[in-house]
Design a protein around this motif. Structure first.
Motif, short mmCIF file in Angstrom:
data_model
loop_
_atom_site.label_atom_id
_atom_site.label_comp_id
_atom_site.label_asym_id
_atom_site.label_seq_id
_atom_site.Cartn_x
_atom_site.Cartn_y
_atom_site.Cartn_z
N ASP A 182 -27.14 44.57 -40.91
CA ASP A 182 -28.30 44.34 -40.05
C ASP A 182 -28.43 45.47 -39.02
N THR A 183 -28.99 46.59 -39.48
CA THR A 183 -29.20 47.73 -38.58
C THR A 183 -30.45 48.45 -39.03
N SER A 184 -30.80 49.53 -38.34
CA SER A 184 -31.98 50.30 -38.75
C SER A 184 -31.78 51.76 -38.39
N ALA B 42 -33.92 53.55 -36.97
CA ALA B 42 -34.46 53.74 -35.62
C ALA B 42 -33.41 53.43 -34.54
N TRP B 43 -32.68 52.30 -34.71
CA TRP B 43 -31.67 51.92 -33.71
C TRP B 43 -30.57 52.98 -33.65
N ILE B 44 -30.07 53.37 -34.81
CA ILE B 44 -28.92 54.30 -34.82
C ILE B 44 -29.33 55.64 -34.21
N CYS C 202 -19.39 50.63 -37.63
CA CYS C 202 -19.38 51.34 -38.93
C CYS C 202 -20.47 52.40 -39.04
N VAL C 203 -21.52 52.30 -38.22
CA VAL C 203 -22.60 53.28 -38.32
C VAL C 203 -22.26 54.58 -37.58
N LEU C 204 -21.16 54.56 -36.82
CA LEU C 204 -20.91 55.66 -35.88
C LEU C 204 -20.07 56.80 -36.45
N VAL D 225 -15.97 52.59 -23.49
CA VAL D 225 -15.60 53.93 -23.96
C VAL D 225 -16.66 54.94 -23.51
N TYR D 226 -17.90 54.54 -23.64
CA TYR D 226 -19.04 55.41 -23.27
C TYR D 226 -18.90 55.90 -21.81
N ARG D 227 -18.70 54.94 -20.92
CA ARG D 227 -18.60 55.24 -19.49
C ARG D 227 -17.49 56.26 -19.21
N HIS D 228 -16.31 55.98 -19.77
CA HIS D 228 -15.17 56.87 -19.54
C HIS D 228 -15.37 58.21 -20.22
N ALA D 229 -16.01 58.21 -21.38
CA ALA D 229 -16.22 59.47 -22.11
C ALA D 229 -17.05 60.43 -21.26
N VAL D 230 -18.14 59.94 -20.70
CA VAL D 230 -19.01 60.81 -19.90
C VAL D 230 -18.24 61.35 -18.69
N ILE E 172 -25.08 61.40 -28.98
CA ILE E 172 -25.91 62.44 -28.34
C ILE E 172 -26.13 62.12 -26.86
N ARG E 173 -26.20 60.82 -26.52
CA ARG E 173 -26.44 60.46 -25.12
C ARG E 173 -25.24 60.84 -24.24
N ILE E 174 -24.03 60.70 -24.80
CA ILE E 174 -22.82 61.11 -24.05
C ILE E 174 -22.86 62.63 -23.84
N LEU F 139 -12.65 62.90 -25.68
CA LEU F 139 -11.97 61.67 -25.24
C LEU F 139 -11.91 60.71 -26.42
N GLY F 140 -10.80 60.01 -26.53
CA GLY F 140 -10.67 59.02 -27.59
C GLY F 140 -9.70 57.92 -27.22
N GLY F 141 -9.34 57.13 -28.22
CA GLY F 141 -8.47 55.97 -28.02
C GLY F 141 -7.24 56.33 -27.21
O1 UT7 Z 1 -14.97 58.83 -30.44
C1 UT7 Z 1 -14.46 57.94 -29.52
C2 UT7 Z 1 -15.40 57.77 -28.50
N1 UT7 Z 1 -16.41 56.83 -28.90
C3 UT7 Z 1 -17.49 56.79 -28.23
O2 UT7 Z 1 -17.65 57.62 -27.36
C4 UT7 Z 1 -18.50 55.70 -28.45
C5 UT7 Z 1 -19.00 55.24 -27.13
N2 UT7 Z 1 -19.96 54.17 -27.19
C6 UT7 Z 1 -21.23 54.35 -27.65
O3 UT7 Z 1 -21.58 55.41 -28.13
C7 UT7 Z 1 -22.21 53.22 -27.51
O4 UT7 Z 1 -21.69 52.27 -26.62
C8 UT7 Z 1 -22.56 52.52 -28.85
C9 UT7 Z 1 -23.35 53.48 -29.71
C10 UT7 Z 1 -21.29 52.11 -29.56
C11 UT7 Z 1 -23.41 51.31 -28.59
O5 UT7 Z 1 -24.59 51.66 -27.88
P1 UT7 Z 1 -25.05 50.79 -26.64
O6 UT7 Z 1 -26.32 51.37 -26.15
O7 UT7 Z 1 -23.89 50.72 -25.70
O8 UT7 Z 1 -25.37 49.41 -27.31
P2 UT7 Z 1 -24.68 47.98 -27.04
O9 UT7 Z 1 -23.31 47.95 -27.55
O10 UT7 Z 1 -24.93 47.61 -25.62
O11 UT7 Z 1 -25.58 47.05 -27.93
C12 UT7 Z 1 -26.98 46.83 -27.65
C13 UT7 Z 1 -27.54 45.92 -28.69
C14 UT7 Z 1 -26.70 44.65 -28.92
O12 UT7 Z 1 -27.58 43.59 -29.19
P3 UT7 Z 1 -27.94 42.54 -28.05
O13 UT7 Z 1 -26.64 41.92 -27.65
O14 UT7 Z 1 -28.58 43.33 -26.94
O15 UT7 Z 1 -28.88 41.60 -28.73
C15 UT7 Z 1 -25.93 44.96 -30.16
O16 UT7 Z 1 -25.56 43.82 -30.89
O17 UT7 Z 1 -27.59 46.58 -29.96
C16 UT7 Z 1 -26.93 45.77 -30.94
N3 UT7 Z 1 -26.34 46.65 -31.92
C17 UT7 Z 1 -27.00 47.10 -32.99
N4 UT7 Z 1 -28.25 46.87 -33.43
C18 UT7 Z 1 -28.62 47.50 -34.56
C19 UT7 Z 1 -25.08 47.17 -31.93
N5 UT7 Z 1 -24.92 47.94 -33.01
C20 UT7 Z 1 -26.09 47.92 -33.68
C21 UT7 Z 1 -26.54 48.54 -34.87
N6 UT7 Z 1 -27.81 48.29 -35.26
N7 UT7 Z 1 -25.77 49.35 -35.59
#
Ligand code: UT7
Length: 350
Positions: free
Chosen positions: A55-57, A59-61, A182-184, A245-250, A281-283, A337-339
């Motif tokens: 369940d993704t798109s 556009a979202w990714i 899994c999309v990342l 992770v996002y917050r700390h990465a930036v 890309i946002r990071i 930055l990572g785990g």
């Molecule tokens: O390499 C190690 C370092 N890793 C990173 O730096 C990753 C850091 N984190 C990120 O890049 C972002 O936090 C993510 C890309 C993982 C997520 O983006 P976000 O803007 O923080 O989204 P979110 O987790 O707040 O989710 C927003 C919404 C949620 O739905 P609700 O609760 O608002 O209804 C999620 O369930 O988006 C939903 N969502 C998705 N929708 C469609 C989460 N994943 C997906 C998806 N497709 N693949």
């Protein structure tokens, strides 16, 4: 750093000779980058393809990450296979024969087997007889950690020519039902060839100017794999608290570069090319904004390759090298930055 005068006074003439590998007069040993190489598996998986399964798109990714597609390793294609292909390409670009390599440091969190180190298989597949080969595991910052280890070994005279590799098959540790992760990610490998060179002490001449590493294990649970030989006995899947992770990465990736710039007596405006870890890309945009680095100085591969963990930086370096975006003498800044969290930066005078 051991000074010539101290050694001469305390250990006699035999050791004076040894100081040539550390420091003689004002000349110091440094690690020069001779070239880089990359390998991406043939199979490309688009966002639309994923949207058919979960369940993704597209556009979202794209909107939330900038990712359009990722490369996924074929069945039976291992981290070592990807690494060997990247090394061959790096050696060829550098004009170095594999038998000149005396150090292989491979950053990976997806080794072929629990042990021995995947680097040893890379060594064998490249037919390298006389080398030290081992893995470094610092997840997405693994390449910066491996670079630091190799640079220190070269500067101490323990190695002369090193292959530093980031290689991953993260597709094997993803929960393909978890759309939040899994999309990342994608699979891939990059490698660079380092060679010992001499430089004036304190000069900003070519080579690795510095590496700065940081770790804060209190964030262990923010990004981890829920398995392993010590816990479940199974490989497990990646779990991530994305926003944490996002917050700390930036913050941490930008700060690591600021620390490195200050330590080298440079200014942020001296950066010719910023090569950040490619997770989102946002990071990357937030980091370059904070550092005041223009977009045209930032290397971005996340759209076509997704997050390949330890491989993103050498893949991005190779991308920039092949596009003639890095010129000799350029100041190149790396950060990841990572785990762990584990993070770090490096400044290189190319
Ligand atoms: O390499 C190690 C370092 N890793 C990173 O730096 C990753 C850091 N984190 C990120 O890049 C972002 O936090 C993510 C890309 C993982 C997520 O983006 P976000 O803007 O923080 O989204 P979110 O987790 O707040 O989710 C927003 C919404 C949620 O739905 P609700 O609760 O608002 O209804 C999620 O369930 O988006 C939903 N969502 C998705 N929708 C469609 C989460 N994943 C997906 C998806 N497709 N693949």
């Amino acid at each position: 750093m051991l000074m010539k005068t101290e050694t001469a006074q305390t250990t006699g003439s035999q050791d004076i000779e040894n100081t040539t590998v550390l420091e003689r007069d004002s000349i110091v040993r440094k690690s020069l980058i001779l070239g880089s190489g990359a390998y991406l598996p043939e199979r490309i998986v688009t966002n639309d393809e994923l949207a058919k399964r979960i369940d993704t798109s597209d556009a979202w990714i794209r909107k939330r990450t900038g990712i359009r597609q990722r490369h996924i390793a074929a069945e039976g294609e291992l981290t070592s296979d990807l690494a060997v292909a990247a090394c061959r390409s790096a050696l060829s670009t550098a004009g170095v024969n594999s038998d000149e390599v005396d150090l292989i440091v491979l950053a990976t969190s997806t080794p072929d087997n629990t042990f021995p180190a995947t680097a040893t298989r890379v060594q064998a597949l490249l037919g390298i007889k006389q080398a030290i080969a081992f893995d470094v595991q610092a997840v997405c910052s693994g390449f910066v950690y491996a670079l630091s280890v190799a640079d220190n070994m070269i500067r101490l005279g323990q190695a002369r020519t090193a292959l530093v590799i980031g290689a991953e098959v993260f597709s094997r540790i993803l929960d393909w039902e978890d759309r939040g992760t899994c999309v990342l990610f994608g699979d891939g490998a990059g490698a660079i060839v380092l060679r010992a060179g001499m430089s004036e002490a304190g000069s900003q001449g070519r080579g690795i100017l510095s590496t700065h590493l940081f770790t804060d294990g209190s964030h262990y649970d923010s990004l981890y794999v829920d398995g392993g030989p010590g816990t479940t006995g199974k490989a497990g899947c990646l779990r991530m608290a994305g926003q944490e992770v996002y917050r700390h990465a930036v913050h941490n990736m930008a700060e690591a570069i600021e620390i490195a710039i200050e330590a080298n007596g440079l200014s942020l405006s001296d950066i010719d090319l910023l090569v950040p870890h490619q997770a989102n890309i946002r990071i990357i945009e937030s980091i370059s904004r904070r550092l005041g680095v223009d977009n045209d100085k930032v290397v971005i591969t996340v759209g076509s390759q997704a997050n390949t963990s330890a491989a993103t930086i050498p893949l991005a370096l190779t991308h920039a090298q092949n596009d003639n975006r890095i010129q000799r003498g350029d100041l190149v800044a790396l950060s990841a930055l990572g785990g762990g969290f584990a993070w770090g930066s490096s400044l290189i005078r190319w």
